[in-house]
Design an enzyme around this catalytic site. Structure first.
Site, PDB file in Angstrom:
ATOM      1  N   GLU A 204      17.632  50.556 -26.322  1.00 57.42           N
ATOM      2  CA  GLU A 204      16.402  51.151 -25.802  1.00 57.42           C
ATOM      3  C   GLU A 204      15.210  50.969 -26.734  1.00 57.42           C
ATOM      4  O   GLU A 204      14.178  50.414 -26.353  1.00 57.42           O
ATOM      5  CB  GLU A 204      16.638  52.634 -25.527  1.00 57.42           C
ATOM      6  CG  GLU A 204      15.381  53.445 -25.220  1.00 57.42           C
ATOM      7  CD  GLU A 204      14.721  53.025 -23.926  1.00 57.42           C
ATOM      8  OE1 GLU A 204      13.490  52.918 -23.902  1.00 57.42           O
ATOM      9  OE2 GLU A 204      15.424  52.822 -22.923  1.00 57.42           O
TER      10      GLU A 204
ATOM     11  N   LYS B  30      21.313  41.366 -29.599  1.00 55.48           N
ATOM     12  CA  LYS B  30      21.714  42.609 -28.943  1.00 55.48           C
ATOM     13  C   LYS B  30      20.512  43.556 -28.916  1.00 55.48           C
ATOM     14  O   LYS B  30      19.800  43.697 -29.909  1.00 55.48           O
ATOM     15  CB  LYS B  30      22.868  43.248 -29.711  1.00 55.48           C
ATOM     16  CG  LYS B  30      23.425  44.509 -29.065  1.00 55.48           C
ATOM     17  CD  LYS B  30      24.576  45.075 -29.874  1.00 55.48           C
ATOM     18  CE  LYS B  30      25.800  44.209 -29.776  1.00 55.48           C
ATOM     19  NZ  LYS B  30      26.980  44.839 -30.430  1.00 55.48           N
ATOM     20  N   VAL B  31      20.313  44.214 -27.792  1.00 48.68           N
ATOM     21  CA  VAL B  31      19.120  45.053 -27.624  1.00 48.68           C
ATOM     22  C   VAL B  31      19.522  46.442 -27.119  1.00 48.68           C
ATOM     23  O   VAL B  31      20.359  46.578 -26.237  1.00 48.68           O
ATOM     24  CB  VAL B  31      18.115  44.403 -26.645  1.00 48.68           C
ATOM     25  CG1 VAL B  31      16.958  45.343 -26.348  1.00 48.68           C
ATOM     26  CG2 VAL B  31      17.597  43.100 -27.225  1.00 48.68           C
TER      27      VAL B  31
ATOM     28  N   ASN C  85      25.692  44.270 -17.388  1.00 51.42           N
ATOM     29  CA  ASN C  85      24.782  44.273 -18.537  1.00 51.42           C
ATOM     30  C   ASN C  85      25.571  44.059 -19.825  1.00 51.42           C
ATOM     31  O   ASN C  85      25.371  44.717 -20.825  1.00 51.42           O
ATOM     32  CB  ASN C  85      23.951  45.564 -18.596  1.00 51.42           C
ATOM     33  CG  ASN C  85      24.784  46.827 -18.748  1.00 51.42           C
ATOM     34  OD1 ASN C  85      25.929  46.889 -18.327  1.00 51.42           O
ATOM     35  ND2 ASN C  85      24.198  47.860 -19.341  1.00 51.42           N
ATOM     36  N   PHE C  86      26.505  43.076 -19.752  1.00 50.26           N
ATOM     37  CA  PHE C  86      27.262  42.678 -20.927  1.00 50.26           C
ATOM     38  C   PHE C  86      26.358  41.909 -21.890  1.00 50.26           C
ATOM     39  O   PHE C  86      25.235  41.522 -21.555  1.00 50.26           O
ATOM     40  CB  PHE C  86      28.428  41.769 -20.531  1.00 50.26           C
ATOM     41  CG  PHE C  86      29.501  42.446 -19.736  1.00 50.26           C
ATOM     42  CD1 PHE C  86      30.074  43.639 -20.159  1.00 50.26           C
ATOM     43  CD2 PHE C  86      29.968  41.879 -18.554  1.00 50.26           C
ATOM     44  CE1 PHE C  86      31.078  44.251 -19.426  1.00 50.26           C
ATOM     45  CE2 PHE C  86      30.972  42.484 -17.815  1.00 50.26           C
ATOM     46  CZ  PHE C  86      31.524  43.672 -18.255  1.00 50.26           C
ATOM     47  N   ALA C  87      26.896  41.635 -23.061  1.00 50.28           N
ATOM     48  CA  ALA C  87      26.204  40.747 -23.991  1.00 50.28           C
ATOM     49  C   ALA C  87      26.125  39.347 -23.375  1.00 50.28           C
ATOM     50  O   ALA C  87      26.950  38.989 -22.516  1.00 50.28           O
ATOM     51  CB  ALA C  87      26.954  40.709 -25.317  1.00 50.28           C
TER      52      ALA C  87
ATOM     53  N   THR D 143      40.817  43.250 -17.124  1.00 49.95           N
ATOM     54  CA  THR D 143      40.528  41.878 -16.693  1.00 49.95           C
ATOM     55  C   THR D 143      41.128  40.833 -17.626  1.00 49.95           C
ATOM     56  O   THR D 143      41.062  39.639 -17.333  1.00 49.95           O
ATOM     57  CB  THR D 143      39.006  41.661 -16.591  1.00 49.95           C
ATOM     58  OG1 THR D 143      38.400  41.939 -17.858  1.00 49.95           O
ATOM     59  CG2 THR D 143      38.402  42.577 -15.538  1.00 49.95           C
TER      60      THR D 143
ATOM     61  N   GLY E  40      -6.768  54.574 -19.064  1.00 52.22           N
ATOM     62  CA  GLY E  40      -7.700  54.035 -18.090  1.00 52.22           C
ATOM     63  C   GLY E  40      -9.127  54.063 -18.609  1.00 52.22           C
ATOM     64  O   GLY E  40      -9.369  54.281 -19.793  1.00 52.22           O
ATOM     65  N   GLY E  41     -10.070  53.864 -17.744  1.00 50.24           N
ATOM     66  CA  GLY E  41     -11.459  53.822 -18.165  1.00 50.24           C
ATOM     67  C   GLY E  41     -12.088  55.183 -18.353  1.00 50.24           C
ATOM     68  O   GLY E  41     -13.204  55.288 -18.865  1.00 50.24           O
TER      69      GLY E  41
ATOM     70  N   LEU F 217      40.571  48.643 -14.424  1.00 53.73           N
ATOM     71  CA  LEU F 217      41.068  47.279 -14.282  1.00 53.73           C
ATOM     72  C   LEU F 217      40.997  46.559 -15.622  1.00 53.73           C
ATOM     73  O   LEU F 217      39.939  46.522 -16.258  1.00 53.73           O
ATOM     74  CB  LEU F 217      40.215  46.536 -13.242  1.00 53.73           C
ATOM     75  CG  LEU F 217      40.767  45.232 -12.671  1.00 53.73           C
ATOM     76  CD1 LEU F 217      42.089  45.472 -11.952  1.00 53.73           C
ATOM     77  CD2 LEU F 217      39.750  44.620 -11.714  1.00 53.73           C
TER      78      LEU F 217
ATOM     79  N   GLN G  34      23.311  52.614 -20.049  1.00 52.72           N
ATOM     80  CA  GLN G  34      22.211  53.156 -19.263  1.00 52.72           C
ATOM     81  C   GLN G  34      21.485  52.176 -18.356  1.00 52.72           C
ATOM     82  O   GLN G  34      21.227  52.499 -17.191  1.00 52.72           O
ATOM     83  CB  GLN G  34      21.178  53.817 -20.196  1.00 52.72           C
ATOM     84  CG  GLN G  34      20.069  54.522 -19.455  1.00 52.72           C
ATOM     85  CD  GLN G  34      19.077  55.229 -20.361  1.00 52.72           C
ATOM     86  OE1 GLN G  34      18.031  55.666 -19.926  1.00 52.72           O
ATOM     87  NE2 GLN G  34      19.407  55.368 -21.625  1.00 52.72           N
ATOM     88  N   SER G  35      21.131  50.996 -18.840  1.00 57.65           N
ATOM     89  CA  SER G  35      20.270  50.119 -18.040  1.00 57.65           C
ATOM     90  C   SER G  35      20.934  49.698 -16.732  1.00 57.65           C
ATOM     91  O   SER G  35      20.345  49.815 -15.657  1.00 57.65           O
ATOM     92  CB  SER G  35      19.874  48.880 -18.855  1.00 57.65           C
ATOM     93  OG  SER G  35      21.019  48.141 -19.250  1.00 57.65           O
TER      94      SER G  35
ATOM     95  N   ASP H 282      15.705  50.947 -21.110  1.00 54.93           N
ATOM     96  CA  ASP H 282      16.954  50.977 -20.353  1.00 54.93           C
ATOM     97  C   ASP H 282      16.727  51.317 -18.883  1.00 54.93           C
ATOM     98  O   ASP H 282      16.929  50.486 -18.005  1.00 54.93           O
ATOM     99  CB  ASP H 282      17.909  52.003 -20.976  1.00 54.93           C
ATOM    100  CG  ASP H 282      18.698  51.430 -22.140  1.00 54.93           C
ATOM    101  OD1 ASP H 282      19.018  50.240 -22.106  1.00 54.93           O
ATOM    102  OD2 ASP H 282      18.982  52.175 -23.084  1.00 54.93           O
TER     103      ASP H 282
END
Length: 425
Positions: A139, A136-137, A96-98, A74, A247-248, A72, A17-18, A168
């Site tokens: 959401e 590892k993180v 956004n790999f580790a 790699t 808010g205030g 692909l 997602q991120s 994310d």
């Protein structure tokens, strides 16, 4: 009419997602986003939370509009050659790999710079440099580590995460801004650079008002919080404040007509000081306009619970939309609690392109979010997400200018998996 990012080519190594949030936004603005996926597998979200058999999930389709997909491998020598050729002709690589994964593939910053010194490398990570850098993180982890959970929920309950994907998607939006900024700077310097965005940092940026309150707390109680009026002492950290306004101006969620059976028959109501007298008239308490216990904001603070109970007595006689119509006549700030069903069916959101219906060749029509940012000279057309490897042949021919012979060689090596078309048109 040209698009804002027309001519910018993005090499998209993101998943879940991120990262896809970031690259989808860039694609909406006209960038050519080439999503690189593993042959036969693709982005893991293609098969997560599937609701239609053998079709890409909504999780995938709603995060990958307007992109091209190539497959692909790699780890294959020829596949790595193709990837390096793509680095040479693209403007931005987003991943956004580790931590360390890109370098282990052989794409260190130094190698990328050697291939293309104008390349911008943008990365989402869970944490920035520090004790948790290698963790590892996901959401909800980001929401907890960035301060959102500790300040969400009711005072006597456990911390809560929000349904909004601020970890994310929120970080993806931050990263997109960083990329566009780096592209602009490159027009002056001619050089690429690294753009890093940690999910913890992105969440904290969205929680800045709570960091504000943490500093205010050292100078005394937070008087707009409900617990002040209830006489509950504050601790040394910002507490959870339920549905109090950030808010205030004091605000809370109140019940509306039908709340007994409709879980979303509620309204957010703010007792803004400039319209206090109008509020008193609407709810049938005109004497409160001059009563010493209610006339001034400071006098009302310890009595907020009483005030909102009286407001709720009035709102419970109206539907949330009836209450909205009445309150808006007097500029009293309020907002209905809208369900996902109500939002999906709202005509005005369809008209503005905020919600879009898209046709998919496998799953059929589906709803997705549109571009939340509207540019007058760069309108967004939302195009369906790509099938796995759908554009492999197209990218090899038209982006990398490979000959038929080279394409057959790449296909024969196993670097791109099984694609529908590898011969000349």
């Amino acid at each position: 009419m040209t698009k804002a990012l027309e001519g910018v080519r993005i090499l998209d190594f993101t998943h879940v997602q991120s990262g896809p949030t970031c690259t989808q936004l860039l694609a909406w603005f006209g960038a050519d986003v080439i999503k690189v996926e593993r042959p036969g597998v693709g982005d893991i979200t293609r098969t997560q939370l599937q609701d239609v058999p053998d079709a890409d999930s909504l999780y995938f389709t709603m995060l990958n509009s307007n992109k091209r997909s190539i497959t692909l491998d790699t780890k294959n020598r020829t596949g790595m050659e193709v990837l390096e050729d793509l680095v040479r002709v693209c403007d931005v690589l987003v991943e956004n790999f580790a931590p360390g994964a890109l370098a282990r593939m052989g794409l260190t910053w130094e190698r990328i710079q050697a291939l293309n010194p104008r390349m911008i490398v943008a990365s989402v990570k869970g944490f920035g440099p520090g004790p948790y850098e290698e963790c590892k993180v996901y959401e909800n982890v980001a929401q907890c580590a960035g301060g959102a959970a500790s300040t969400t929920g009711f005072r006597d309950g456990i911390p809560l995460v929000t349904g909004a994907q601020i970890g994310d998607s929120g970080t993806g939006l931050h990263l997109a801004l960083g990329i566009v900024t780096a592209l602009y700077q490159r027009t002056h310097t001619g050089r690429g650079q690294r753009v890093d965005c940690a999910m913890q940092d992105g969440v904290l940026n969205l929680c800045r008002v709570k960091l504000r309150d943490q500093q205010r707390l050292t100078h005394g109680p937070l008087k707009e919080y409900s617990q002040y009026g209830e006489g509950v002492p504050f601790g040394d950290a910002v507490p959870r404040a339920g549905n109090d306004s950030g808010g205030g101006q004091p605000g809370r969620i109140v019940k509306c007509k039908g709340w007994e059976t409709d879980p979303n028959a509620y309204l957010y109501f703010i007792t803004q000081a400039p319209v206090w007298e109008k509020i008193c008239d609407v709810i049938g308490e005109p004497e409160w306009k001059t009563h010493p216990d209610f006339a001034k904001p400071a006098a009302r603070l310890p009595r907020l619970t009483q005030i909102f109970e009286r407001i709720e007595q009035w709102t419970m006689t109206k539907t949330k939309f009836e209450a909205m119509d009445i309150l808006n006549q007097y500029d009293i700030p309020c907002g209905p609690i809208l369900s996902m069903k109500e939002l999906a069916e709202e005509p005005s959101l369809r008209a503005t392109g905020t919600i879009v219906e898209v046709e998919h060749p496998v799953r059929g029509p589906y709803l997705t979010v549109g571009n939340p940012i509207k540019l007058s000279d760069s309108p967004t057309e939302v195009v369906r997400s790509p099938l796995l490897g759908e554009h492999t042949d197209e990218v090899l021919r038209r982006v990398l200018s490979y000959s038929d012979e080279r394409i057959l060689e790449v296909a024969g090596s196993g670097a791109i998996g099984s694609v529908q078309k590898i011969a000349a048109e």
